[in-house]
Structure formats: structure tokens, C-alpha cells
Design a protein around this motif. Sequence first.
Motif, mmCIF file in Angstrom:
data_model
loop_
_atom_site.group_PDB
_atom_site.id
_atom_site.type_symbol
_atom_site.label_atom_id
_atom_site.label_comp_id
_atom_site.label_asym_id
_atom_site.label_seq_id
_atom_site.Cartn_x
_atom_site.Cartn_y
_atom_site.Cartn_z
ATOM 1 N N TYR A 50 -1.726 5.163 0.617
ATOM 2 C CA TYR A 50 -3.188 4.141 0.861
ATOM 3 C C TYR A 50 -2.219 2.936 1.729
ATOM 4 C CZ TYR A 50 -3.972 4.816 -3.760
ATOM 5 O OH TYR A 50 -4.495 5.728 -5.310
ATOM 6 N N GLN A 51 -0.653 3.403 2.478
ATOM 7 C CA GLN A 51 -0.562 2.517 4.070
ATOM 8 C C GLN A 51 -1.105 2.829 5.307
ATOM 9 O OE1 GLN A 51 3.809 3.830 4.023
ATOM 10 N NE2 GLN A 51 3.237 3.186 2.759
ATOM 11 N N GLY A 71 -3.702 -8.224 1.035
ATOM 12 C CA GLY A 71 -2.874 -7.352 1.982
ATOM 13 C C GLY A 71 -3.445 -5.684 1.153
ATOM 14 N N LYS A 72 -3.926 -5.260 0.495
ATOM 15 C CA LYS A 72 -4.391 -4.333 -0.383
ATOM 16 C C LYS A 72 -5.668 -3.924 0.357
ATOM 17 C CE LYS A 72 -6.308 -3.405 -5.165
ATOM 18 N NZ LYS A 72 -7.956 -3.280 -6.055
ATOM 19 N N ILE A 73 -5.486 -2.616 0.470
ATOM 20 C CA ILE A 73 -5.691 -1.594 1.463
ATOM 21 C C ILE A 73 -7.032 -1.024 -0.058
ATOM 22 C CG2 ILE A 73 -6.589 0.056 2.898
ATOM 23 C CD1 ILE A 73 -4.371 -0.692 4.351
ATOM 24 N N ASP A 74 -7.920 -1.337 -0.287
ATOM 25 C CA ASP A 74 -8.739 -0.820 -0.641
ATOM 26 C C ASP A 74 -10.871 0.152 0.272
ATOM 27 O OD1 ASP A 74 -10.602 -2.796 -0.688
ATOM 28 O OD2 ASP A 74 -10.041 -3.140 -3.245
ATOM 29 N N ARG A 75 -11.270 0.632 -0.487
ATOM 30 C CA ARG A 75 -12.475 0.908 0.339
ATOM 31 C C ARG A 75 -13.466 -0.799 0.597
ATOM 32 N NH1 ARG A 75 -11.568 5.095 -2.837
ATOM 33 N NH2 ARG A 75 -11.209 6.772 -2.413
ATOM 34 N N ASN A 78 0.364 -1.392 -0.434
ATOM 35 C CA ASN A 78 -0.116 -0.426 -0.103
ATOM 36 C C ASN A 78 1.256 1.469 0.205
ATOM 37 O OD1 ASN A 78 -2.693 -1.965 0.566
ATOM 38 N ND2 ASN A 78 -1.438 -1.973 1.991
ATOM 39 N N PRO A 79 1.304 1.317 -1.319
ATOM 40 C CA PRO A 79 2.467 2.857 -1.315
ATOM 41 C C PRO A 79 2.140 4.314 -0.970
ATOM 42 C CG PRO A 79 2.133 1.211 -3.334
ATOM 43 C CD PRO A 79 0.854 0.993 -2.840
ATOM 44 N N TYR A 80 3.020 4.412 -0.821
ATOM 45 C CA TYR A 80 2.188 6.022 -1.350
ATOM 46 C C TYR A 80 3.058 6.743 -2.655
ATOM 47 C CZ TYR A 80 2.957 11.428 -0.055
ATOM 48 O OH TYR A 80 3.469 12.508 -0.043
#
Length: 288
Positions: free
Chosen positions: A279-280, A250-254, A224-226
Amino acid sequence: MKRTVTAAVMLTAAVLCACRGGVSGEPVHANEGKEPAVSVAEPTHTPDTVVFAVMPSATPAPLTPSPVPTPSPTPTPEPDPYTAGTEKTVYREGFYHVPLNDALKARISGLSYPADPSKCSVRHEELRYLRILYTDFEGAERTGELIVHEKVADEVLEIFAALYDARYPLTSVRLVDDFGEPGDDTKSMEADNTSSFCYRHVTGSKKLSRHSYGAAIDINPRENPYIRPDGSVSPANAKPYVNRKNDFPGKIDRDDLCYKTFKAHGWEWGGDFKGNKDYQHFSKDIKR
């Protein structure tokens, strides 16, 4: 005497061979091909007796049972230096927080916390050290640690307990101090480490980050990079995860549990930022 003994031995061998039938199973004639046997009907001397002793089979010695080892007492664990002398606030087993004791202050001094406390606008007494449980990407249970602001300590325990119950994968949860960068968390992010407190400025700014107050947490930074508008990425090894249309663990989304859990507790998500996308990042205004 010599001839008598020889004849006796030859006679005995002949009898044995006749009884056994020879190697081929045919009768064996004792005198065949030999000199004539001497009569032994009236021996002048009692021949020496040849005795074929049958050795009794050895009786096995009784088995001696192997001694049962005496169990050693479990050593008394050494006191945890980072919780010694402090009162725990327990959310549930494996999830608790404590004030920073001297051992913790020494551990973070000159790293995530300035070596000169007068140069830090956050007092040690405002921070809490957390122990949590989490599940890594291989499904193994791990123990993690965080430092956060006292105002969010209870809810952070609740958030991570919910992630643990759902077996939400986290690569690592360690203090940024373990990576040896004073006032920086770059190496921590490159290691995909989930972390919170680090007294530093917002990237590219003179404004203190909410990480400086222990009111921000970065989750799985590599996945979840910047991402800046110019396409630059932090951490640098997160480039394979820049395309947020791809699906991966591990992917963060809504739709993600991590997103929903933090949002339910009033935290902001860096994926909603305009311009730079972080995103992190989750953070909370603690209205200091």
C-alpha cells in the motif's frame, strides 16, 4: 551652660509636641512629670541651636538610553555540499533537482548505492537529487530530499508540490542512507520515512526492485504497510494499520489524493497488486 542647653532642648520638644498634638491627638504639657523648667528669658550664654535639617528629595538621575545593539551581518551561508557545482532544475521555489555531485556520491556509497560502482547497473549520471517541501502530521512545514531517476525527476517534483499545496501529511522524507543499512530500507520504513532510491532486490526475489532505478517511491510506510497473504507485515510496527477498512490520517486508498496524483502521472500502485499488497508503493516503468 549644661542646664541652659537642656532647658532649650526641652522647650523645643514641648513646642513640637504641642504643635503635633501628641500621638493621641491631645495637647502635651511640657512640664508634666518633669523638673521645673529653668527660665530662659535672659540666658547667660546663647544656647547651642539644635537644627532639624530637612534633606531635599533626591533628584533622579536622568535615564541613560540603553545603547542600541549594532546588528551583526547575517553570515553568508556555507555552500550546500550536495548541490555545489551543479546546475539546478527548478520547478518552483523549494522544489528542484540536481545531478549527483561528488559529495552526494560519497554520502550514498556503500549504503543505497554499492561501494563498487561496477556492481551497480545504474550509473550515478542517471540519478537526480531532489529537494522538496512537505507538511508533517503536526502541520509543520519541512524540507525533504529524495533521489530518483532522471526520467521521472520533473514529475516527482510536480507530484510532491501538489501534496504540499494540499498539506498532505508525510512523517519524514529523507534518504535511506541516513538509516545506515547497506542495500536495505527496513529501518527507513520503520521510521515511517518516505523514500525512493535504494539499490536492492524485490523482497524475496533475485529481481531488482524499481527502487534500484529510482523509479519507485514508498509513501508513509507505517500507515501503508506491505502485507503478504500469510499475514506477515512490513514494517513490523505497521500492524495497527493492516485493516484497510479503518480510517486514519495518511491512509492511501483509491479515494486518496496521493493515489490520484501518482496515477495521473502514470504510476502504478502497490495496493492494486495481486497476492502481496504494497500500500505504500508507487512505481513507474521507465523502459530503460
